[in-house]
Design an enzyme around this catalytic site. Structure first.
Site, short mmCIF file in Angstrom:
data_model
loop_
_atom_site.label_atom_id
_atom_site.label_comp_id
_atom_site.label_asym_id
_atom_site.label_seq_id
_atom_site.Cartn_x
_atom_site.Cartn_y
_atom_site.Cartn_z
N TYR A 62 4.25 5.48 11.17
CA TYR A 62 4.48 4.07 11.49
C TYR A 62 5.35 3.32 10.48
O TYR A 62 5.60 2.13 10.64
CB TYR A 62 3.15 3.32 11.72
CG TYR A 62 2.15 3.45 10.60
CD1 TYR A 62 1.07 4.31 10.71
CD2 TYR A 62 2.28 2.72 9.42
CE1 TYR A 62 0.14 4.45 9.69
CE2 TYR A 62 1.35 2.85 8.39
CZ TYR A 62 0.28 3.72 8.54
OH TYR A 62 -0.64 3.85 7.52
N HIS B 111 -3.39 4.38 5.05
CA HIS B 111 -4.45 3.37 5.22
C HIS B 111 -5.77 3.97 4.73
O HIS B 111 -6.45 3.41 3.88
CB HIS B 111 -4.55 2.97 6.69
CG HIS B 111 -5.80 2.22 7.01
ND1 HIS B 111 -5.98 0.92 6.61
CD2 HIS B 111 -6.93 2.59 7.65
CE1 HIS B 111 -7.19 0.52 7.00
NE2 HIS B 111 -7.78 1.52 7.61
N ARG C 204 0.87 -1.19 0.00
CA ARG C 204 0.00 0.00 0.00
C ARG C 204 0.90 1.23 0.00
O ARG C 204 1.56 1.52 0.99
CB ARG C 204 -0.91 -0.04 1.24
CG ARG C 204 -1.40 1.30 1.69
CD ARG C 204 -2.55 1.22 2.65
NE ARG C 204 -2.24 0.74 3.98
CZ ARG C 204 -1.57 1.42 4.92
NH1 ARG C 204 -1.05 2.59 4.64
NH2 ARG C 204 -1.39 0.91 6.12
C1 LIG Z 1 -14.13 -5.48 13.10
C2 LIG Z 1 -13.28 -4.28 12.91
N1 LIG Z 1 -12.24 -4.06 13.73
C3 LIG Z 1 -11.44 -2.99 13.56
C4 LIG Z 1 -11.71 -2.09 12.56
C5 LIG Z 1 -10.80 -0.88 12.33
N2 LIG Z 1 -10.01 -1.13 11.13
C6 LIG Z 1 -10.35 -0.65 9.94
S1 LIG Z 1 -9.34 -1.15 8.72
C7 LIG Z 1 -8.38 -2.00 9.80
C8 LIG Z 1 -7.16 -2.76 9.30
C9 LIG Z 1 -7.43 -3.65 8.16
O1 LIG Z 1 -6.24 -4.15 7.66
P1 LIG Z 1 -6.21 -5.20 6.51
O2 LIG Z 1 -7.24 -6.24 6.72
O3 LIG Z 1 -4.81 -5.63 6.33
O4 LIG Z 1 -6.69 -4.38 5.22
P2 LIG Z 1 -6.06 -3.08 4.55
O5 LIG Z 1 -6.63 -1.90 5.30
O6 LIG Z 1 -4.59 -3.17 4.70
O7 LIG Z 1 -6.51 -3.10 3.15
C10 LIG Z 1 -8.87 -1.92 11.09
C11 LIG Z 1 -8.26 -2.57 12.26
C12 LIG Z 1 -12.83 -2.33 11.73
N3 LIG Z 1 -13.16 -1.53 10.71
N4 LIG Z 1 -13.57 -3.44 11.92
#
Ligand SMILES: Cc1ncc(C[n+]2csc(CCOP(=O)(O)OP(=O)(O)O)c2C)c(N)n1
Length: 357
Positions: free
Chosen positions: A271, A262, A258
């Site tokens: 980070y 985020h 990425r």
């Molecule tokens: C159930 C839940 N827990 C926490 C969050 C907060 N949150 C949003 S995105 C994220 C990280 C997701 O990372 P990843 O699955 O690697 O996907 P990426 O964002 O890297 O595409 C978190 C912890 C959420 N949206 N839903």
């Protein structure tokens, strides 16, 4: 030998076809012809430009928030393009690429991030579920829908996208387990973009690969270079064919990066260091495809300029159309929960109204 047999994820090998310099790995051949490659490159370029526009719209206060795809275009274009009419995509929140590939108008996608519920409504016949903000929940829906198709004897398959972080959610394991037991026609596409917000991949799991998690659930997993359009196509094609032939699910781990934040709500420099980002830059999925096409004399600065101009015009138009749609009102949130608003909802609505005047 199939790709899945050859690339056992426990061996820790990543399947690749297109090298960063635009040449092919020894003995490898592209899965699509040059003209198709050019068409998909154009799609990837469009998606990148649309993504950049989304970031700008957020910075200008015209979007609520936004989760950019920047860097993950090959994962989404190379996989979604293989689906047929009737198949379904279950996206997370970074899937502008897969969403547009499935035929959702850009205007509709923009509306979602502008906070308009009409942005969650796919046009009739386009099977893309709405953006899923809760991490991982939509994988279960993808398995459920695939199971339903199987029970009904239909040939449709489901493709679901998620990140490396989502593999730590219980939902992922439930979905994988169910899919394995019931042999559902599901393709799990994990875009391992190295981070879950600020949590690096190394802190997500002690497993050597994410693809190997499929082994525990009794089906194939494969790790591919997710910035290599050709490798993504080969792996997804095998997974899609298998699913359609009734041979069950597959987990594909696309190793990618990425480049952006985020979402527009965070600052990645807090980070990760520039030294961590730097090695990924030459691996950019667009850059290497451009080099490949240049080698075939199908790409030039002029081609790029023409494609960019065409794309920007289309994006301008979509933004104009999306912004012409009336902005939703705060009370809309309360209106559709029940046929008639309950007393507590009425009270809450009055309260919200009082804070807005
Ligand atoms: C159930 C839940 N827990 C926490 C969050 C907060 N949150 C949003 S995105 C994220 C990280 C997701 O990372 P990843 O699955 O690697 O996907 P990426 O964002 O890297 O595409 C978190 C912890 C959420 N949206 N839903």
């Amino acid at each position: 030998m199939s790709l899945m047999e050859e690339y056992n994820p426990l061996k820790g090998e990543t399947f690749k076809i297109l090298k960063p310099d635009g040449t092919l790995e020894l003995g490898a051949s592209p899965p699509i012809d040059d003209q198709k490659t050019l068409t998909l490159y154009q799609k990837m370029l469009f998606i990148r430009l649309a993504d950049q526009r989304c970031l700008s719209l957020q910075r200008q206060g015209r979007f609520g928030t936004y989760a950019p795809i920047w860097g993950q275009e090959a994962c989404q274009v190379g996989s979604a393009y293989l689906l047929q009419k009737g198949d379904w995509v279950f996206p997370a929140f970074r899937e502008i690429g897969a969403t547009l590939m499935m035929g959702i108008p850009l205007k509709t996608y923009l509306l979602y991030w502008m906070g308009n519920e009409m942005g969650s409504r796919a046009p009739e016949g386009i099977n893309v579920m709405p953006v899923s903000i809760p991490v991982g929940t939509h994988m279960l829906h993808a398995v459920g829908a695939a199971w339903a198709a199987k029970i009904k004897g239909e040939k449709e398959i489901t493709l679901t996208f998620f990140g490396d972080g989502a593999t730590s959610q219980g939902d992922f394991h439930e979905a994988m387990n169910f899919a394995g037991v019931f042999k559902t026609p599901t393709v799990f596409f994990c875009q391992n973009n190295q981070f879950a917000i600020s949590v690096p991949r190394s802190m997500q799991t002690a497993s050597a690969t994410l693809a190997q998690k499929a082994i525990a659930y009794g089906f194939d997993g494969v790790q591919v270079d997710g910035n290599d359009l050709f490798a993504v196509i080969v792996a997804t094609r095998e997974a899609v064919d298998k699913a359609r032939a009734g041979q069950g699910p597959t987990l594909i781990e696309g190793v990618t990066f990425r480049f952006g934040p985020h979402t527009t709500a965070d600052d990645p420099t807090k980070y990760r260091t520039e030294e961590e980002v730097e090695p990924w830059k030459p691996l950019d999925p667009l850059v290497r495809l451009r080099l490949y096409l240049k080698g075939k004399t199908l790409w030039s600065e002029e081609v790029e300029q023409r494609m960019t101009e065409e794309a920007q015009k289309e994006i301008d138009e979509a933004v104009k159309e999306a912004e012409a749609v009336p902005v939703p009102q705060p009370e809309d949130i309360f209106k559709y929960v029940y046929a008639e608003m309950t007393p507590p909802l009425k009270e809450q609505l009055e309260y919200v109204k009082s804070t807005l005047t």
